[in-house]
Scaffold this motif. Structure first.
Motif, PDB file in Angstrom:
ATOM      1  N   VAL A 427      35.770  20.780  86.569  1.00 41.89           N
ATOM      2  CA  VAL A 427      34.462  20.409  86.026  1.00 41.89           C
ATOM      3  C   VAL A 427      33.760  19.509  87.043  1.00 41.89           C
ATOM      4  CG1 VAL A 427      33.226  19.191  84.185  1.00 41.89           C
ATOM      5  CG2 VAL A 427      35.252  20.558  83.645  1.00 41.89           C
ATOM      6  N   LEU A 428      32.480  19.735  87.251  1.00 38.31           N
ATOM      7  CA  LEU A 428      31.680  18.898  88.143  1.00 38.31           C
ATOM      8  C   LEU A 428      30.548  18.254  87.349  1.00 38.31           C
ATOM      9  CD1 LEU A 428      30.939  17.804  90.915  1.00 38.31           C
ATOM     10  CD2 LEU A 428      29.694  19.931  91.365  1.00 38.31           C
ATOM     11  N   ILE A 429      30.475  16.922  87.409  1.00 38.31           N
ATOM     12  CA  ILE A 429      29.398  16.170  86.768  1.00 38.31           C
ATOM     13  C   ILE A 429      28.382  15.824  87.855  1.00 38.31           C
ATOM     14  CG2 ILE A 429      28.813  14.217  85.303  1.00 38.31           C
ATOM     15  CD1 ILE A 429      30.938  16.086  84.102  1.00 38.31           C
ATOM     16  N   CYS A 430      27.156  16.315  87.732  1.00 39.64           N
ATOM     17  CA  CYS A 430      26.108  16.104  88.743  1.00 39.64           C
ATOM     18  C   CYS A 430      25.018  15.209  88.176  1.00 39.64           C
ATOM     19  CB  CYS A 430      25.482  17.433  89.163  1.00 39.64           C
ATOM     20  SG  CYS A 430      26.622  18.584  89.913  1.00 39.64           S
ATOM     21  N   LEU A 431      24.749  14.097  88.850  1.00 39.92           N
ATOM     22  CA  LEU A 431      23.695  13.183  88.429  1.00 39.92           C
ATOM     23  C   LEU A 431      22.518  13.311  89.395  1.00 39.92           C
ATOM     24  CD1 LEU A 431      22.800  10.953  86.486  1.00 39.92           C
ATOM     25  CD2 LEU A 431      23.969   9.298  87.952  1.00 39.92           C
ATOM     26  N   LYS A 432      21.429  13.918  88.928  1.00 33.91           N
ATOM     27  CA  LYS A 432      20.212  14.122  89.725  1.00 33.91           C
ATOM     28  C   LYS A 432      20.547  14.755  91.077  1.00 33.91           C
ATOM     29  CE  LYS A 432      18.585   9.895  89.330  1.00 33.91           C
ATOM     30  NZ  LYS A 432      17.666   8.746  89.396  1.00 33.91           N
ATOM     31  N   ALA A 433      21.181  15.911  91.013  1.00 35.59           N
ATOM     32  CA  ALA A 433      21.694  16.575  92.215  1.00 35.59           C
ATOM     33  C   ALA A 433      20.594  16.991  93.175  1.00 35.59           C
ATOM     34  CB  ALA A 433      22.519  17.802  91.815  1.00 35.59           C
ATOM     35  N   THR A 434      19.370  17.210  92.692  1.00 31.21           N
ATOM     36  CA  THR A 434      18.296  17.680  93.570  1.00 31.21           C
ATOM     37  C   THR A 434      17.148  16.678  93.689  1.00 31.21           C
ATOM     38  OG1 THR A 434      17.177  18.851  91.762  1.00 31.21           O
ATOM     39  CG2 THR A 434      18.823  20.084  93.017  1.00 31.21           C
ATOM     40  N   SER A 435      17.354  15.437  93.260  1.00 34.82           N
ATOM     41  CA  SER A 435      16.286  14.442  93.320  1.00 34.82           C
ATOM     42  C   SER A 435      15.830  14.226  94.769  1.00 34.82           C
ATOM     43  CB  SER A 435      16.769  13.115  92.733  1.00 34.82           C
ATOM     44  OG  SER A 435      15.772  12.120  92.843  1.00 34.82           O
ATOM     45  N   GLY A 436      14.526  14.344  95.017  1.00 34.64           N
ATOM     46  CA  GLY A 436      13.978  14.114  96.345  1.00 34.64           C
ATOM     47  C   GLY A 436      14.160  15.259  97.311  1.00 34.64           C
ATOM     48  N   LEU A 437      14.670  16.419  96.846  1.00 37.91           N
ATOM     49  CA  LEU A 437      14.902  17.548  97.739  1.00 37.91           C
ATOM     50  C   LEU A 437      13.733  18.531  97.694  1.00 37.91           C
ATOM     51  CD1 LEU A 437      18.665  18.382  97.064  1.00 37.91           C
ATOM     52  CD2 LEU A 437      17.664  16.587  98.491  1.00 37.91           C
ATOM     53  N   ASP A 438      13.464  19.173  98.836  1.00 35.09           N
ATOM     54  CA  ASP A 438      12.432  20.209  98.850  1.00 35.09           C
ATOM     55  C   ASP A 438      12.949  21.442  98.114  1.00 35.09           C
ATOM     56  OD1 ASP A 438      13.605  22.257 100.826  1.00 35.09           O
ATOM     57  OD2 ASP A 438      13.693  20.403 101.993  1.00 35.09           O
ATOM     58  N   VAL A 439      12.049  22.385  97.861  1.00 39.85           N
ATOM     59  CA  VAL A 439      12.373  23.524  97.000  1.00 39.85           C
ATOM     60  C   VAL A 439      13.482  24.374  97.597  1.00 39.85           C
ATOM     61  CG1 VAL A 439      10.515  24.943  97.998  1.00 39.85           C
ATOM     62  CG2 VAL A 439      11.396  25.481  95.733  1.00 39.85           C
ATOM     63  N   ARG A 440      13.501  24.575  98.902  1.00 42.87           N
ATOM     64  CA  ARG A 440      14.543  25.396  99.512  1.00 42.87           C
ATOM     65  C   ARG A 440      15.907  24.729  99.392  1.00 42.87           C
ATOM     66  NH1 ARG A 440      14.492  26.645 105.842  1.00 42.87           N
ATOM     67  NH2 ARG A 440      14.996  24.426 105.840  1.00 42.87           N
ATOM     68  N   THR A 441      15.986  23.424  99.687  1.00 37.19           N
ATOM     69  CA  THR A 441      17.260  22.723  99.592  1.00 37.19           C
ATOM     70  C   THR A 441      17.728  22.652  98.141  1.00 37.19           C
ATOM     71  OG1 THR A 441      16.631  21.397 101.514  1.00 37.19           O
ATOM     72  CG2 THR A 441      18.479  20.623 100.215  1.00 37.19           C
ATOM     73  N   ALA A 442      16.793  22.411  97.214  1.00 38.83           N
ATOM     74  CA  ALA A 442      17.152  22.371  95.795  1.00 38.83           C
ATOM     75  C   ALA A 442      17.732  23.709  95.349  1.00 38.83           C
ATOM     76  CB  ALA A 442      15.942  21.999  94.955  1.00 38.83           C
ATOM     77  N   ASN A 443      17.116  24.805  95.772  1.00 37.69           N
ATOM     78  CA  ASN A 443      17.622  26.120  95.397  1.00 37.69           C
ATOM     79  C   ASN A 443      19.005  26.377  95.988  1.00 37.69           C
ATOM     80  OD1 ASN A 443      15.451  26.731  93.816  1.00 37.69           O
ATOM     81  ND2 ASN A 443      14.510  28.169  95.226  1.00 37.69           N
ATOM     82  N   SER A 444      19.257  25.871  97.194  1.00 36.41           N
ATOM     83  CA  SER A 444      20.588  26.056  97.783  1.00 36.41           C
ATOM     84  C   SER A 444      21.638  25.287  96.984  1.00 36.41           C
ATOM     85  CB  SER A 444      20.588  25.607  99.254  1.00 36.41           C
ATOM     86  OG  SER A 444      20.517  24.199  99.368  1.00 36.41           O
ATOM     87  N   VAL A 445      21.271  24.104  96.456  1.00 34.86           N
ATOM     88  CA  VAL A 445      22.184  23.348  95.598  1.00 34.86           C
ATOM     89  C   VAL A 445      22.446  24.125  94.307  1.00 34.86           C
ATOM     90  CG1 VAL A 445      22.445  21.244  94.221  1.00 34.86           C
ATOM     91  CG2 VAL A 445      21.545  21.108  96.557  1.00 34.86           C
ATOM     92  N   HIS A 446      21.390  24.683  93.714  1.00 34.91           N
ATOM     93  CA  HIS A 446      21.554  25.460  92.482  1.00 34.91           C
ATOM     94  C   HIS A 446      22.463  26.669  92.715  1.00 34.91           C
ATOM     95  CE1 HIS A 446      17.425  23.759  91.073  1.00 34.91           C
ATOM     96  NE2 HIS A 446      18.406  22.931  90.831  1.00 34.91           N
ATOM     97  N   ARG A 447      22.292  27.339  93.844  1.00 38.55           N
ATOM     98  CA  ARG A 447      23.140  28.506  94.136  1.00 38.55           C
ATOM     99  C   ARG A 447      24.611  28.095  94.281  1.00 38.55           C
ATOM    100  NH1 ARG A 447      18.570  30.015  97.199  1.00 38.55           N
ATOM    101  NH2 ARG A 447      19.434  29.098  99.099  1.00 38.55           N
ATOM    102  N   ALA A 448      24.835  26.946  94.926  1.00 41.28           N
ATOM    103  CA  ALA A 448      26.212  26.459  95.094  1.00 41.28           C
ATOM    104  C   ALA A 448      26.841  26.134  93.742  1.00 41.28           C
ATOM    105  CB  ALA A 448      26.231  25.244  96.009  1.00 41.28           C
ATOM    106  N   LEU A 449      26.059  25.525  92.840  1.00 45.82           N
ATOM    107  CA  LEU A 449      26.577  25.208  91.512  1.00 45.82           C
ATOM    108  C   LEU A 449      26.880  26.475  90.721  1.00 45.82           C
ATOM    109  CD1 LEU A 449      24.318  22.179  90.474  1.00 45.82           C
ATOM    110  CD2 LEU A 449      26.588  22.149  91.538  1.00 45.82           C
ATOM    111  N   ARG A 450      26.020  27.489  90.855  1.00 49.60           N
ATOM    112  CA  ARG A 450      26.267  28.747  90.144  1.00 49.60           C
ATOM    113  C   ARG A 450      27.514  29.426  90.680  1.00 49.60           C
ATOM    114  NH1 ARG A 450      25.772  29.911  85.483  1.00 49.60           N
ATOM    115  NH2 ARG A 450      23.608  29.236  85.486  1.00 49.60           N
ATOM    116  N   ALA A 451      27.715  29.407  91.998  1.00 46.97           N
ATOM    117  CA  ALA A 451      28.922  29.995  92.572  1.00 46.97           C
ATOM    118  C   ALA A 451      30.165  29.257  92.077  1.00 46.97           C
ATOM    119  CB  ALA A 451      28.846  29.958  94.096  1.00 46.97           C
TER     120      ALA A 451
END
Length: 506
Positions: A427-451
């Motif tokens: 289990v991974l607990i993420c606190l504001k994982a994309t705060s301050g990130l641009d849209v491309r970097t935020a999407n890469s974080v989302h893809r990593a979490l989905r994987a």
């Protein structure tokens, strides 16, 4: 430089700032007129924050000029910038929590009869900063920045801690300042907010001005969002525009009945004090699932994350991992049980800014034989491991030996995400994982979490952006005052109800 009454309020010509071999600002030029709001957009690492720090006197440019009302200005430190008329509102407030509003303003130089006092703010002078909601604290922060300044106001990600109604209040405040002739330079990664507040939008890319767009007669040009994304990301625009990965198919009901959730919380409570106490909070995290919870900062997100990862002890309630009650386990044992934590305090709790990228990537795995040889660190192995993570997560600059503190916020987050996902977690607990990130970097974080969850694991994503929660979560909820709303399956029309819950209006 333009002199006289037609001079811009703020003008920058050829500003360059280097960090070793990295050029953060490269011969950068721009201007802001009195009464104008200029928004700076750009991906993480584009040079936005470096420019703001140069203008605020925190950094000295290596080359170039800064002018206020046509007069050249040089800053030996922040005090010089204030004296020149530049006030700065940083992403993290520079307020003394125990002070009253009046004490805080007097510390900034306010005296009775001056502008920007408590009466103008509409706040009781005796109110203590730590007892005020975030939108009122930000009002005090802006007043603090304007005392002794007043010509130019710099803001770095000012909406990162605000709910949508509070953003509207902030924008109204900025418009009032503009009406009095203040020039405003605002940094944000949120495209829609840039379009809502800006008179002009300037896009930075690789430390240079990539282009700009101007609002004409209150309207932006057609296809403005696509044009701005193209300026920000160039040929990579499609990747930046791509939506977050689709949610995984939920497990069949029979599977959920025959095996326990990976993490189960029942009637969880924590002590209050300066923190927000959790109030009988319950939730389950199942394999293959992202549960996303949105809330304004200060409503229990951090307390929940710290309790689930062993950094804070509950006063009541139960926590079960794989059907087994774990009791009052500390952080080390929770991690051994497979519960990971991606903190929002990236350079405070999450990493050591002065150590290299390679060292930070290996920091939580130094007991592994891969990195230890005959009782000594195997730095070659650490460098090879770092190079693999740098390539996979597109960390820039691609230098394992670079001190982590020299990287942009987005690239620091990539380092922490790479390190966290390399651990053996359930289990991974993420606190504001994309705060301050641009849209491309935020999407890469989302893809990593989905994987991550597609491998049969689970994620609890705690965010202050409802839009992100609804885009990424399989189940979506809101938190306010330590209480959790009912969780709603993704795709339901839940925005209005969850938005009301976030601000205590449900």
């Amino acid at each position: 430089m333009i002199a006289g009454k037609d001079a811009p309020r703020l003008e920058i010509r050829g500003l360059t700032r280097r960090f070793g071999d990295v050029v953060a600002n490269d011969r950068l030029s721009l201007s802001v007129r009195p009464g104008e709001i200029v928004v700076l957009l750009g991906e993480n690492g584009a040079g936005k924050t470096t420019l703001l720090r140069c203008l605020a006197g925190m950094l000295a440019p290596d080359a170039g000029e800064i002018a206020i009302d046509g007069r050249a200005a040089r800053f030996a430190g922040p005090i010089d910038a204030l004296r020149a008329g530049i006030g700065t509102v940083y992403q993290h407030f520079a307020l003394v929590p125990a002070f009253t509003v009046e004490e805080q303003l007097r510390l900034a130089g306010w005296r009775t009869g001056m502008a920007n006092g408590p009466a103008e703010l509409g706040i009781e002078p005796a109110s203590r900063i730590n007892a005020m909601p975030l939108n009122l604290r930000q009002r005090v922060e802006i007043a603090r920045a304007m005392i002794g300044a007043g010509k130019v106001l710099l803001l770095d990600e000012p909406t990162s801690v605000l709910a949508p109604p509070e953003v509207d209040v902030l924008f109204a405040t900025l418009r009032r300042l503009c009406a009095n002739g203040t020039a405003i330079l605002l940094i944000t990664h949120k495209l829609r907010e840039a379009l809502a507040i800006g008179d002009r939008i300037i896009v930075l890319r690789a430390g240079q001005v990539a282009g700009e767009q101007t609002r004409v007669d209150g309207a932006w040009p057609a296809a403005i969002e696509s044009e701005l994304l193209a300026l920000m990301f160039g040929a990579e625009m499609e990747a930046a525009q791509g939506e977050a990965p689709a949610a995984a198919n939920p497990l069949p009901t029979t599977a959920m009945e025959t095996r326990p959730p990976l993490l189960s919380v029942k009637q969880l409570c924590t002590a209050g004090g300066e923190a927000t106490s959790l109030q009988n909070l319950s939730l389950d995290l199942w394999p293959g699932e992202i549960v996303a919870i949105a809330g304004v900062d200060g409503n229990g997100q951090r307390e929940l994350a710290e309790t689930l990862t062993g950094f804070r002890m509950p006063t009541r309630g139960t926590i079960e991992i794989g059907g087994r009650q774990v009791g009052r386990m500390g952080a080390a044992r929770m991690r051994e049980a497979g519960i990971g934590f991606l903190t929002d305090d990236r350079l405070g709790e999450g990493a050591v800014a002065t150590r290299s990228v390679a060292e930070n990537l290996a920091m939580t795995r130094l007991n592994e034989s891969t990195f230890v040889r005959r009782g000594l660190l195997n730095r070659r192995a650490m460098a090879r491991d770092a190079a693999a993570h740098i390539s996979h997560f597109d960390i820039r600059p691609p230098d394992p030996s670079a001190p982590l503190g020299t990287l942009s916020g987005g690239n620091v987050q990539k380092v922490l995400l790479a390190r966290t996902l390399s651990a053996r977690l359930r289990v991974l607990i993420c606190l504001k994982a994309t705060s301050g990130l641009d849209v491309r970097t935020a999407n890469s974080v989302h893809r990593a979490l989905r994987a991550f969850v597609d491998e049969g694991r689970a994620v609890l994503l705690l965010t202050n952006e409802l839009e992100e929660a609804e885009a990424v979560g399989d189940l979506v909820g809101a938190i306010y005052g330590g209480r959790l709303s009912p969780l709603i399956p993704r795709g339901n029309d839940s925005s209005a109800a969850l938005g009301r819950f976030m601000v205590g209006a449900a």
